[in-house]
Design an enzyme around this catalytic site. Sequence first.
Site, short mmCIF file in Angstrom:
data_model
loop_
_atom_site.label_atom_id
_atom_site.label_comp_id
_atom_site.label_asym_id
_atom_site.label_seq_id
_atom_site.Cartn_x
_atom_site.Cartn_y
_atom_site.Cartn_z
N GLU A 119 14.02 65.12 31.94
CA GLU A 119 13.82 65.85 30.06
C GLU A 119 15.15 65.05 29.59
O GLU A 119 16.59 64.84 30.40
CB GLU A 119 14.39 67.18 30.86
CG GLU A 119 13.63 68.71 31.49
CD GLU A 119 14.10 69.62 31.77
OE1 GLU A 119 13.65 70.46 31.55
OE2 GLU A 119 15.19 70.06 32.15
N HIS A 136 18.45 67.10 29.31
CA HIS A 136 18.92 68.13 30.31
C HIS A 136 20.21 67.44 30.78
O HIS A 136 20.32 66.58 31.38
CB HIS A 136 18.54 68.44 30.41
CG HIS A 136 19.04 69.69 32.05
ND1 HIS A 136 19.15 70.67 32.10
CD2 HIS A 136 19.83 69.29 33.47
CE1 HIS A 136 19.39 71.22 32.98
NE2 HIS A 136 19.81 70.59 33.32
N ASP A 186 21.75 71.76 27.34
CA ASP A 186 20.36 71.03 26.79
C ASP A 186 20.87 71.08 25.22
O ASP A 186 21.10 71.96 24.48
CB ASP A 186 19.00 71.77 26.57
CG ASP A 186 18.65 71.77 27.96
OD1 ASP A 186 18.85 72.03 28.37
OD2 ASP A 186 18.11 73.61 28.15
N HIS A 230 21.76 75.51 34.59
CA HIS A 230 21.99 76.34 34.10
C HIS A 230 22.81 78.31 33.81
O HIS A 230 23.10 78.56 33.16
CB HIS A 230 20.35 76.81 32.56
CG HIS A 230 20.97 76.25 31.66
ND1 HIS A 230 21.15 75.90 30.20
CD2 HIS A 230 19.56 75.23 31.82
CE1 HIS A 230 20.44 74.40 30.40
NE2 HIS A 230 19.60 74.20 30.67
#
EC number: 3.4.13.22
Length: 214
Positions: free
Chosen positions: A187, A190, A126, A119
């Site tokens: 996740e 993600h 996301d 990120h």
Amino acid sequence: MPDIVLISDARVAAIPVEESGEPLVDVRGRLRTDGRLADPEGAFAHLRLGLLTRLEEAQAQLPGGYRLLVVEGYRPLATQREIFDGYSAELRALYPEMSPAELRAAASRYVSPVEIAPHTAGAAVDLTLSTEDGTELDMGTRLNATPEQSGGACYTDAPGLSPEARHHRKLLGVALEAAGLVNYPTEWWHWSYGDRYWAMTTGAPAAIYGPRDL
């Protein structure tokens, strides 16, 4: 579920970065965004240009009536550190018997250590799916649910999901994988391109995006 290589794994950290110099660009006006994690500077809505163009390709591949909904992209280093330290503290309180190495690995199921966080490079996004009118679709858990909060249902291939949630995750994954993105398997929301985890997953010799300032 198959064995998962966590982003804290030494094999990920060992991958070199050959910075491409691609700019961070604002996705607003090009993709639908959500303001729940918006910051005053608008960092959340920025991504590397190569990632954004691939997301637009993925959007074009979705069936009619479905839209990508971007929740968070670029994350400043200070924010990444705050999230990692906060979640690590939660785990330390829950599992005081964990060693520092075990704690770091457990925390990385949900948030990357700062030094390798995609990120902070603008290389990760996301996101979720919505209808044309902006209604979020059932993905089995809320976006950003921790493994503890979701009972593990945040894992992309978690068992026990409803057929609807499984279908939506599949739609999202097929479109994003076709555009060249890779998922972090703990996740479902993600996805990344150009970072170290992408390089490890795809066999690329180096990452092309490293940490940078907005």
